[in-house]
Design a protein around this motif. Structure first.
Motif, short mmCIF file in Angstrom:
data_model
loop_
_atom_site.label_atom_id
_atom_site.label_comp_id
_atom_site.label_asym_id
_atom_site.label_seq_id
_atom_site.Cartn_x
_atom_site.Cartn_y
_atom_site.Cartn_z
N ASP A 267 0.82 -1.15 -0.12
CA ASP A 267 -0.07 0.21 0.00
C ASP A 267 0.88 1.14 0.04
N VAL A 268 2.25 1.15 0.45
CA VAL A 268 2.87 2.28 0.48
C VAL A 268 3.42 2.86 -0.94
N GLU A 269 3.71 1.66 -1.52
CA GLU A 269 4.41 2.29 -2.88
C GLU A 269 3.23 2.31 -3.86
N SER A 270 3.85 2.99 -5.00
CA SER A 270 2.90 3.56 -5.86
C SER A 270 2.77 2.63 -7.24
N LEU A 271 4.01 1.91 -7.12
CA LEU A 271 4.37 0.71 -8.12
C LEU A 271 4.18 -0.90 -7.56
N GLN A 272 3.59 -1.73 -8.37
CA GLN A 272 3.56 -3.06 -7.92
C GLN A 272 4.64 -3.91 -8.74
N GLU A 273 5.06 -4.85 -8.04
CA GLU A 273 5.94 -5.88 -8.77
C GLU A 273 5.51 -7.35 -8.84
N ALA A 274 6.10 -8.27 -9.46
CA ALA A 274 5.69 -9.67 -9.53
C ALA A 274 7.08 -10.69 -9.80
N GLN A 275 6.69 -11.59 -8.90
CA GLN A 275 7.61 -12.42 -9.34
C GLN A 275 7.49 -13.58 -10.70
N ILE A 276 8.26 -13.54 -11.67
CA ILE A 276 8.07 -14.39 -12.69
C ILE A 276 8.64 -15.66 -12.74
N LYS A 277 8.02 -16.71 -13.10
CA LYS A 277 8.44 -18.16 -13.27
C LYS A 277 9.31 -17.98 -14.67
N PRO A 278 10.54 -18.22 -15.03
CA PRO A 278 10.91 -18.23 -16.26
C PRO A 278 10.34 -19.39 -17.01
N ALA A 279 10.36 -18.99 -18.61
CA ALA A 279 9.45 -20.26 -19.31
C ALA A 279 10.92 -21.33 -19.42
N PHE A 280 11.81 -20.98 -19.65
CA PHE A 280 13.06 -21.82 -19.81
C PHE A 280 13.45 -22.42 -18.73
N ASP A 281 13.99 -23.80 -18.75
CA ASP A 281 14.28 -24.27 -17.54
C ASP A 281 15.76 -24.84 -17.92
N ILE A 282 16.82 -24.53 -17.26
CA ILE A 282 18.07 -24.69 -17.53
C ILE A 282 18.61 -26.27 -17.89
N LYS A 283 17.46 -27.13 -16.97
CA LYS A 283 17.78 -28.47 -16.89
C LYS A 283 17.41 -29.09 -18.09
N GLU A 284 16.46 -28.46 -18.97
CA GLU A 284 15.82 -29.12 -20.26
C GLU A 284 16.63 -28.41 -21.40
N ILE A 285 17.45 -27.21 -21.28
CA ILE A 285 17.88 -26.89 -22.56
C ILE A 285 19.15 -27.62 -22.89
N LYS A 286 19.27 -27.74 -24.16
CA LYS A 286 20.42 -28.38 -24.97
C LYS A 286 20.65 -27.50 -26.38
N ASN A 287 19.56 -27.10 -27.11
CA ASN A 287 20.00 -26.38 -28.38
C ASN A 287 19.29 -25.10 -28.50
N LEU A 288 20.09 -24.08 -28.67
CA LEU A 288 19.81 -22.68 -28.76
C LEU A 288 19.76 -22.21 -29.89
N PHE A 289 18.94 -20.96 -30.14
CA PHE A 289 19.36 -20.23 -31.53
C PHE A 289 19.70 -18.84 -31.02
N ILE A 290 20.68 -18.30 -31.85
CA ILE A 290 21.04 -16.71 -31.89
C ILE A 290 20.27 -16.26 -33.11
N ILE A 291 19.62 -15.21 -32.64
CA ILE A 291 18.81 -14.36 -33.48
C ILE A 291 19.86 -13.20 -34.18
N THR A 292 20.26 -13.14 -35.48
CA THR A 292 21.23 -12.31 -36.01
C THR A 292 20.46 -11.06 -36.61
N GLU A 293 19.21 -11.23 -36.95
CA GLU A 293 18.65 -9.98 -37.65
C GLU A 293 17.25 -10.19 -37.14
N PHE A 294 16.63 -9.12 -36.59
CA PHE A 294 15.11 -8.94 -36.41
C PHE A 294 14.67 -7.49 -36.52
#
Lengths: 268, 100
Positions: A241-268
């Motif tokens: 109630d004190v602050e004029s802004l609110q925050e939220a905890q976010i659960k990342p959509a990626f899971d480090i345990k599952e990552i193997k292949n990634l893509f780098i975007i070179t142009e967008f």
């Protein structure tokens, strides 16, 4: 006796000076990059297989411990698939119509991203940053966004070596970028990394309503990332109630345990 | 002596790789155990207090940690060698083992 003492002191001094010189030389900007690149080159085969083995073993243990919740999740997912199938059909029709209209207007289809495929081979010991096996030779440069196959935002390239690059995850403490809520694009905020794969959505005005389970996507404001990449899901809204802004905890959509292949975007 | 140092180098190299590539999959709420640090502490606690193995391994362990992290090279070397010296100092001055 005095001479002996002097010479042993001299010896320690000499060793210390040599060590200091050794580390200064190693830390020269270009040289340190080359040294690290060399080490990564030697160890990447071992690291790659370790990463794969770790991926499989953790999957195996997870499967054992989570059978019950998996069953429930499976049922929910099946329901969801059916819902999505229905939605998909209607979307396909819309797409066809859209394409036809675009053709009629002779507007070219939107250009997709240009991508480079890479594999993850390791994670930094202390920070949220990972090592991938493509570097300046493959056309990678600093600050390019990195995503998974499912267009989930992972991070951006923070350092480039000849054959390898470091990717600063969005959960890194130094990472900060603009984001918005998927279904309500007026709500803009800033996502700050918290370390340890945690994210915090900040700077949202109190009169905007956000709730748990809503999806957060990247916004092109700020120019760091392209628009519309999935970031995560709101886990908990922090309102005071004190602050004029609110925050939220976010659960990342990626899971480090599952990552193997990634893509780098070179142009967008 | 040289053989021992070579073995130490290989062991700490493998420990670092294990930590950066294998243990990442077993993190608990984002925390990954620092194998090298644990190994250095144990080695310094349990070796003979006149031997320098702990110091040497702190140096190489730190070096490999530096290579695989974004810090400047020497960051972990300083921390780990400092830690090894501290443990040795405490043992030499304040701990008396009855056998010796």
């Amino acid at each position: 006796m005095g001479l002996m003492k002097l010479s042993s002191k001299f010896k320690t001094g000499l060793i210390i000076i040599l060590l200091i010189v050794f580390f200064i030389v190693l830390n020269l900007p270009n040289f340190s990059k080359r040294v690290k690149d060399l080490f990564y080159l030697i160890s990447s085969p071992i690291q790659k297989s370790l990463w794969e083995v770790g991926d499989r073993t953790s999957d195996f243990f997870e499967a054992i411990t989570e059978t019950k919740s998996l069953k429930k999740e499976n049922e929910e997912l099946k329901l969801r698939i059916q819902e999505l199938l229905v939605e998909n059909i209607s979307l396909k029709e819309l797409k066809k119509e859209n394409e036809n209209l675009k053709e009629a207007l002779s507007v070219g289809l939107e250009k997709d991203f240009k991508l480079i495929l890479t594999e993850v081979i390791g994670k930094d010991i202390a920070q949220d940053s990972i090592l991938i096996n493509k570097g300046s030779e493959a056309g990678v440069s600093k600050n390019l966004p990195v995503i998974t196959q499912q267009k989930v935002l992972v991070g951006k390239v923070s350092e480039v070596y000849k054959n390898f690059s470091k990717v600063m995850l969005i959960s890194n403490k130094e990472s900060s970028f603009n984001a918005k809520i998927e279904n309500n694009e007026e709500i803009e905020g800033v996502i700050d990394g918290q370390g340890g794969f945690q994210l915090l959505l900040k700077l949202i005005l109190l009169d905007k309503k956000i709730s748990e389970g809503e999806m957060v996507i990247s916004s092109s404001l700020g120019g760091i990332f392209p628009e519309g990449l999935l970031v995560g899901e709101i886990k908990k809204v922090l309102r005071s109630d004190v602050e004029s802004l609110q925050e939220a905890q976010i659960k990342p959509a990626f899971d480090i345990k599952e990552i193997k292949n990634l893509f780098i975007i070179t142009e967008f | 002596m040289i053989k021992k140092v070579l073995i130490l180098i290989v062991v700490f190299y493998l420990l670092t790789l294990l930590q950066t590539s294998f243990l990442v999959h077993f993190n608990i709420k984002g925390i990954i155990p620092n194998l090298v640090l644990i190994a250095i502490i144990l080695l310094n606690l349990f070796e003979q207090h006149k031997s320098y193995t702990g110091l040497i391994s702190a140096f190489f362990g730190g070096f490999f940690l530096d290579i695989f992290s974004e810090n400047f090279i020497g960051f972990y070397v300083l921390i780990l060698v400092g830690l090894a010296i501290l443990i040795k100092f405490i043992f030499r001055n304040y701990v008396q083992l009855s056998a010796s």
